[in-house]
Scaffold this motif. Structure first.
Motif, PDB file in Angstrom:
ATOM      1  N   ASN A 153       4.189  -2.571  -2.436  1.00  0.00           N
ATOM      2  CA  ASN A 153       4.398  -1.274  -1.792  1.00  0.00           C
ATOM      3  C   ASN A 153       4.916  -1.386  -0.350  1.00  0.00           C
ATOM      4  O   ASN A 153       4.864  -0.414   0.410  1.00  0.00           O
ATOM      5  N   CYS A 161      -3.288  -6.926  -1.422  1.00  0.00           N
ATOM      6  CA  CYS A 161      -2.947  -6.243  -0.166  1.00  0.00           C
ATOM      7  C   CYS A 161      -4.160  -5.488   0.377  1.00  0.00           C
ATOM      8  O   CYS A 161      -4.749  -4.661  -0.327  1.00  0.00           O
ATOM      9  N   GLU A 212      -4.245  -3.125   2.395  1.00  0.00           N
ATOM     10  CA  GLU A 212      -3.928  -1.713   2.591  1.00  0.00           C
ATOM     11  C   GLU A 212      -4.023  -0.928   1.280  1.00  0.00           C
ATOM     12  O   GLU A 212      -4.567   0.163   1.240  1.00  0.00           O
ATOM     13  N   CYS A 213      -3.462  -1.500   0.186  1.00  0.00           N
ATOM     14  CA  CYS A 213      -3.356  -0.720  -1.055  1.00  0.00           C
ATOM     15  C   CYS A 213      -3.867  -1.434  -2.301  1.00  0.00           C
ATOM     16  O   CYS A 213      -3.950  -0.832  -3.374  1.00  0.00           O
ATOM     17  N   HIS A 268       3.757  -3.140   2.282  1.00  0.00           N
ATOM     18  CA  HIS A 268       2.859  -3.436   3.399  1.00  0.00           C
ATOM     19  C   HIS A 268       2.991  -4.915   3.759  1.00  0.00           C
ATOM     20  O   HIS A 268       3.150  -5.753   2.878  1.00  0.00           O
ATOM     21  N   CYS A 299       3.539  -6.847   0.095  1.00  0.00           N
ATOM     22  CA  CYS A 299       3.070  -6.396  -1.219  1.00  0.00           C
ATOM     23  C   CYS A 299       4.133  -5.540  -1.904  1.00  0.00           C
ATOM     24  O   CYS A 299       5.155  -5.199  -1.299  1.00  0.00           O
TER      25      CYS A 299
HETATM   26 ZN   LIG Z   1       0.024  -2.837   0.055  1.00  0.00          ZN
END
Ligand SMILES: [Zn+2]
Lengths: 125, 382
Positions: free
Chosen positions: A10, A21, A23-24, A12, A8
């Motif tokens: 960021n 994603c 995670e985020c 991840h 992603c």
């Molecule tokens: Zn992410």
């Protein structure tokens, strides 16, 4: 074919990919080819009660690929898949090996055209 | 609005000649009987079922049941949340009463599975996995095998401790007239049974089962008019975890169990120490450890010690799976969570017969997929 993990905005990393994603919530914009890398067996099982069209026994492992030292937020990414041989131990180093057909597409409950059937198995190095 | 449970039913679990429509009709009728409620009083009907279409080619079973029990014009809905369909049904039923949308709700869970071969059933269940997992032939038992190996290696837990879960639950099942297996086993039998997903063996797994179960819900106000013995749902919550199992940071933690039980405790205003009896989703023996830890009954990596010490036996400090659990009672997917509710309710109102333990507060944890979705329900006696 490549063995793609997804990255992603960021940094991840997930295998397989997701629309956003986990995670985020950002979009996954890049891929990271895991073929040609060496991973480590986190855990494994040898399954003897397999569904139609699946080899028996079916040895499967969760494998962790180290991403430390790369320009990413996650330190590792994990994947799951068949092991080429029945002999494997936790902690073994393995590398991905391509297989055209991991199970018989016609034998299971899923519509064969609904997904792809090739992929990567793991082989001890 | 406080939601009460005033009646419950469970049909014989095992290999049944009856098909899904008849199974759920039996449980529905018996639950209404147990509650002393007329079909005309029912406002909402929920049917928990994972796969009547895939198993039997039968769709729309909530409409069939509404008609077969004469519940018209009650609102009817089928609830599918894979293995936790039953718990999700309890959540739907609770919402229907708590919101004021219904004064009287019937919940029935059922599944018909044994007419399929083990391989076919395994594949129907494995169809819930991600394509990246499915194409490798991964099954729910294979996830259990990998998780069990990781748990045993990491926490130095002896292999015997998993067998002790199977032995305990089989022992409890002997006193359950509705259980599929009413036979004690010894540790040796469990440890020497055929390998299914190494290191797990046949006796680490629940069987394939036909069966149904029902619960009747109403407001506490109305419950008081109908009966002196009822229970209330004091806490209930559901949560999900990653669909792809290997994407969890820690393979020995089921986030859905942790999150749903945390929320259920908060809603009930109590904690793990206040629970007197629990029904956990022991589809595989290792899951009893993971849920004991996720629900806060044991520290992470230490549930096996409590099992070894006998704390979870019927005469222990915290009896777990007095019904025999999925292990000996059987696991008709959509019925299992409702049957957990049945056991907790019967324990709380003192109608559990030879299985009776002393309990004012009970918890049921119903797990879907391999921890993909979880419903935790807390009931209290009144
Ligand atoms: Zn992410």
């Amino acid at each position: 074919m490549s063995f793609d993990a997804h990255v992603c905005e960021n940094g991840h990393v997930t295998y397989p990919g997701h629309t956003l994603c986990p995670e985020c919530g950002a979009k996954q914009t890049e891929t990271l080819d895991l073929s040609g890398r060496t991973g480590e067996v986190v855990t494994w099982t040898k399954s003897t009660a397999t569904p139609p069209g699946v080899r028996a026994p079916n040895t499967i492992a969760i494998v962790q690929f180290d991403l430390g030292g790369e320009d990413l937020t996650d330190d590792y990414v994990r994947a799951v898949g068949q092991v080429t041989t029945e002999a494997v131990e936790t902690g073994d180093a393995v590398e991905p090996v391509y297989a055209e057909e991991l199970r018989d597409p016609e034998a299971g409950i899923k519509v064969p055209e609904s997904q792809e059937w090739d992929g990567y198995r793991f082989e001890s190095v | 609005m406080t939601v009460a449970v005033i009646g419950a039913s469970m049909t014989k679990f095992g290999e049944r000649d009856a098909w899904i429509r008849e199974l759920i009709a039996q449980a529905g009728e018996a639950a209404l009987d147990d509650a002393g409620v007329e079909p005309a009083d029912v406002d909402h009907l929920y049917v928990s079922n994972m796969a009547s279409g895939e198993f039997e080619g039968q769709g729309g079973i909530m409409n069939a049941l509404a008609h077969d029990l004469g519940l018209m014009p009650a609102y009817s809905e089928r609830v599918d949340q894979t293995s936790s369909s039953g718990g999700a049904g309890i959540y739907e039923a609770w919402q229907s009463i708590a919101s004021g949308a219904s004064d009287m709700t019937l919940l029935v869970g059922g599944e018909k599975m044994t007419h399929r071969s083990t391989a076919e059933s395994t594949d129907i269940i494995a169809s819930i996995t991600h394509p990246a997992e499915y194409k490798h032939g991964l099954t729910l038992p294979s996830f259990a095998g990998m998780t069990a190996r990781h748990y045993l290696e990491r926490f130095d837990a002896p292999r015997d401790s998993l067998a002790k879960v199977a032995v305990k639950n089989h022992k409890n099942g002997v006193d359950n007239p509705h259980a599929q297996f009413r036979k004690e086993i010894d540790e040796e039998t469990a440890l020497e049974s055929p390998i299914v997903a190494d290191p797990l063996r046949l006796y680490d797994f629940c069987p394939i089962t036909d069966g149904s179960s029902g619960l009747v819900f109403t407001t506490e106000e109305k419950a008081k008019e109908i009966t002196d013995d009822y229970a209330v749902v004091s806490g209930i919550a559901g949560a999900t975890d990653t669909h792809v199992v290997h994407e969890r940071d820690d393979p020995t933690v089921m986030g859905g169990v942790v999150d749903s039980s945390d929320m259920a405790y908060e809603m009930a205003g109590i904690g793990p120490d206040d629970i007197d009896v629990a029904e956990l989703h022991d589809m595989f023996t290792i899951l009893e450890f993971l849920q004991m830890e996720g629900c806060g009954f044991a520290e992470h990596g230490e549930a096996w010690k409590q099992v070894e010490q006998g704390r979870t036996e019927k005469d222990g400090e915290l009896p777990i799976n007095t019904s025999g659990g999925l292990k000996s009672k059987g696991h008709p997917l959509g019925a299992s969570g409702v049957a957990q509710g049945y056991e907790i309710y019967k324990q709380l109102v003192g109608e559990a017969g030879p299985r009776q333990v002393e309990a004012d507060t009970g918890l049921a944890c119903n797990v879907g997929g391999f921890g993909n979705c979880v419903i935790t329900t807390i009931m209290e006696a009144r």
